[in-house]
Scaffold this motif. Structure first.
Motif, PDB file in Angstrom:
ATOM      1  N   GLU A  95      36.644  63.273   9.403  1.00 43.27           N
ATOM      2  CA  GLU A  95      35.525  64.195   9.163  1.00 43.27           C
ATOM      3  C   GLU A  95      34.314  63.817  10.009  1.00 43.27           C
ATOM      4  O   GLU A  95      33.625  64.673  10.553  1.00 43.27           O
ATOM      5  N   ARG A  96      34.081  62.527  10.132  1.00 43.71           N
ATOM      6  CA  ARG A  96      32.968  62.063  10.976  1.00 43.71           C
ATOM      7  C   ARG A  96      33.207  62.478  12.428  1.00 43.71           C
ATOM      8  O   ARG A  96      32.300  62.926  13.119  1.00 43.71           O
ATOM      9  N   TYR A 137      31.556  56.289  15.832  1.00 50.23           N
ATOM     10  CA  TYR A 137      31.206  57.113  14.654  1.00 50.23           C
ATOM     11  C   TYR A 137      31.486  56.340  13.369  1.00 50.23           C
ATOM     12  O   TYR A 137      32.324  56.717  12.553  1.00 50.23           O
ATOM     13  N   VAL A 138      30.680  55.298  13.213  1.00 51.21           N
ATOM     14  CA  VAL A 138      30.825  54.402  12.054  1.00 51.21           C
ATOM     15  C   VAL A 138      29.719  54.634  11.023  1.00 51.21           C
ATOM     16  O   VAL A 138      29.500  53.806  10.151  1.00 51.21           O
ATOM     17  N   LEU A 139      29.013  55.774  11.143  1.00 43.59           N
ATOM     18  CA  LEU A 139      27.961  56.103  10.178  1.00 43.59           C
ATOM     19  C   LEU A 139      28.359  57.346   9.401  1.00 43.59           C
ATOM     20  O   LEU A 139      29.224  58.118   9.836  1.00 43.59           O
ATOM     21  N   GLU A 140      27.685  57.562   8.289  1.00 45.54           N
ATOM     22  CA  GLU A 140      27.988  58.748   7.487  1.00 45.54           C
ATOM     23  C   GLU A 140      27.642  60.021   8.252  1.00 45.54           C
ATOM     24  O   GLU A 140      26.796  60.008   9.147  1.00 45.54           O
ATOM     25  N   LYS A 141      28.280  61.131   7.812  1.00 45.08           N
ATOM     26  CA  LYS A 141      28.119  62.401   8.550  1.00 45.08           C
ATOM     27  C   LYS A 141      26.658  62.801   8.726  1.00 45.08           C
ATOM     28  O   LYS A 141      26.240  63.207   9.815  1.00 45.08           O
ATOM     29  N   ILE A 154      24.777  63.533  12.269  1.00 43.92           N
ATOM     30  CA  ILE A 154      24.105  64.801  12.625  1.00 43.92           C
ATOM     31  C   ILE A 154      22.685  64.497  13.092  1.00 43.92           C
ATOM     32  O   ILE A 154      22.224  64.999  14.114  1.00 43.92           O
ATOM     33  N   LYS A 155      22.006  63.658  12.353  1.00 47.12           N
ATOM     34  CA  LYS A 155      20.639  63.256  12.704  1.00 47.12           C
ATOM     35  C   LYS A 155      20.622  62.580  14.078  1.00 47.12           C
ATOM     36  O   LYS A 155      19.766  62.864  14.934  1.00 47.12           O
ATOM     37  N   ALA A 156      21.596  61.704  14.294  1.00 48.04           N
ATOM     38  CA  ALA A 156      21.654  60.955  15.557  1.00 48.04           C
ATOM     39  C   ALA A 156      21.844  61.907  16.742  1.00 48.04           C
ATOM     40  O   ALA A 156      21.234  61.721  17.793  1.00 48.04           O
ATOM     41  N   VAL A 157      22.665  62.932  16.564  1.00 48.75           N
ATOM     42  CA  VAL A 157      22.881  63.881  17.669  1.00 48.75           C
ATOM     43  C   VAL A 157      21.616  64.711  17.902  1.00 48.75           C
ATOM     44  O   VAL A 157      21.269  65.005  19.051  1.00 48.75           O
TER      45      VAL A 157
END
Ligand code: PLP
Length: 386
Positions: free
Chosen positions: A287-288, A363-367, A371-374
């Protein structure tokens, strides 16, 4: 020694953190998933009075259980074909020392796990790269490309499957092709399979030691770090059915005395982790991945392959120097007090000048964080262009 592209920007991140900037860490494959409770309990409830050395090849009980794990995965390996190491990192170093003399060559499809550069340098070994391309989703390059590069100094082909940093999962056919070529030229095939469990879209990992006649030529590098989210345990292993390889690797193991004792206890207990743990973790990573890729693809000028395994992707950006960009993100940029840390991709290549418009994202962070990172990346690219 080359610096690690994953860690070399840490001082800038520290400075940014001290200035109260929040940083989304996309640079390092440190999963946020909890380590299995059974592993933590095994250490908490120990009855050890003396924290002694273990055997150089790792404790008998642990190796027996690792062998059972491989059998469950259709990889026919026995306890005496396993050497427990201090992480997959040490297994890689032992593998290079075991099969190469100084000046020998190892062919590796690039981009590859950046620390292969460090281990090769430390072993006096030259990496001969074969370029795999983002346009092909980093599939195995044509076998003729490998054959062109084989010289009397070539000792092995090294692959990472599923791949860090590409996320590419080699198909059974690709593994068979590699097996053919190493047997034809009497080389080793070293397969770094530390992400074996992390395969998505219903695809299955195919190990080199599932190939029946790879007993003499195959060496697996493995680790508990990502499988059980136990990176700090520092436990991995080197696996081969070739007795001479194991006998030689054991000499390296004897020189460093033993792998860590408590961490072997934790790793042994972790082997009892039920499949439901992996099902949930793999679903989470899938999902991530879907979230990250979908959001990245919306940014103009950004190109990204679709990872089929592991938890990384190489992202091509409309920039010319990702080292400078990654440093700028930490030093000079923020979006409402937040920024991102990425790994510049040039360090994942050994061909000079390649990868300078690419970064690796883990992609080792929550979704929500992804999204915030992108969003932050998008705003940063706009500002950087001006
Ligand atoms: C492909 C690959 N191999 C080996 C390692 C080494 O892992 P460890 O030494 O933690 O087992 C890593 C760590 O990130 C990796 O990504």
């Amino acid at each position: 020694m080359p610096e690690s592209p994953i860690r070399k920007l840490v001082p800038y991140a520290e400075k940014a953190r001290k200035a109260n900037k929040h940083i989304y860490h996309l640079n390092i494959g440190q999963p946020d998933i909890k380590s299995p409770k059974t592993a933590m309990d095994a250490v908490a409830n120990h009855n050890i009075d003396v924290l002694a050395y273990s055997r150089s090849e790792g404790s008998e009980e642990y190796r027996e259980k690792i062998a059972a794990y491989y059998h469950r995965n259709d990889i026919p390996v026995n306890a005496d074909e396993i050497i427990v190491t201090t992480g997959g990192s040490e297994a890689l170093l032992f593998a290079m020392g075991t099969i190469c003399d100084a000046g020998d060559e190892v062919i590796i499809p690039e981009p590859f796990y950046a620390n292969y550069n460090g281990f090769a340098t430390a072993s006096g070994v030259s990496i001969i790269p074969v370029i795999s391309k983002i346009e092909d989703n980093f599939a195995l390059p044509p076998i003729s490309e490998f054959e062109k590069l084989i010289t009397p100094k070539t000792k092995a082909i090294l692959i990472c499957n599923p791949g860090n940093p590409t996320g590419y999962l080699y198909s059974k056919d690709e593994i068979k092709t590699l097996a053919e070529i190493v047997k034809k030229h009497d080389l080793f095939l070293v397969a770094d399979e530390v992400y074996r469990e992390f395969a998505y879209d219903g695809l299955e990992h195919y190990s080199i030691l599932q190939e029946a006649d790879m007993a003499q030529n195959g060496i697996i590098i493995d680790s508990v770090s990502k499988r059980y989210s136990m990176c700090g345990a520092r436990i991995g292993c080197l696996v081969s059915k070739n007795k001479e390889v194991i006998a030689t690797a054991l000499k390296f193991a004897q020189a460093r005395l033993s792998p860590p004792t408590f961490a072997q206890i934790a790793s042994e207990a972790a082997l009892a982790t039920p499949q439901s743990y992996f099902d949930a973790v793999i679903e989470e990573y899938k999902e991530r991945r879907d979230t990250l890729i979908a959001h990245l693809q919306k940014i103009e000028g950004v190109k990204v392959g679709v990872p089929k395994g592991a938890f990384y992707c190489i992202v091509e950006l409309p920039i010319t120097n990702s080292d400078a960009f990654a440093q700028w993100l930490l030093e000079d940029f923020d979006l409402n007090g937040e920024t991102i840390m990425v790994a510049p991709a040039a360090g994942f290549y050994s061909t000079p000048g390649v990868g300078q418009n690419q970064v690796r994202i883990a992609y080792v962070l929550e979704k929500e964080s992804l999204i915030k990172a992108v969003e932050i990346l998008k705003a940063a690219l706009q500002q950087y262009a001006n």
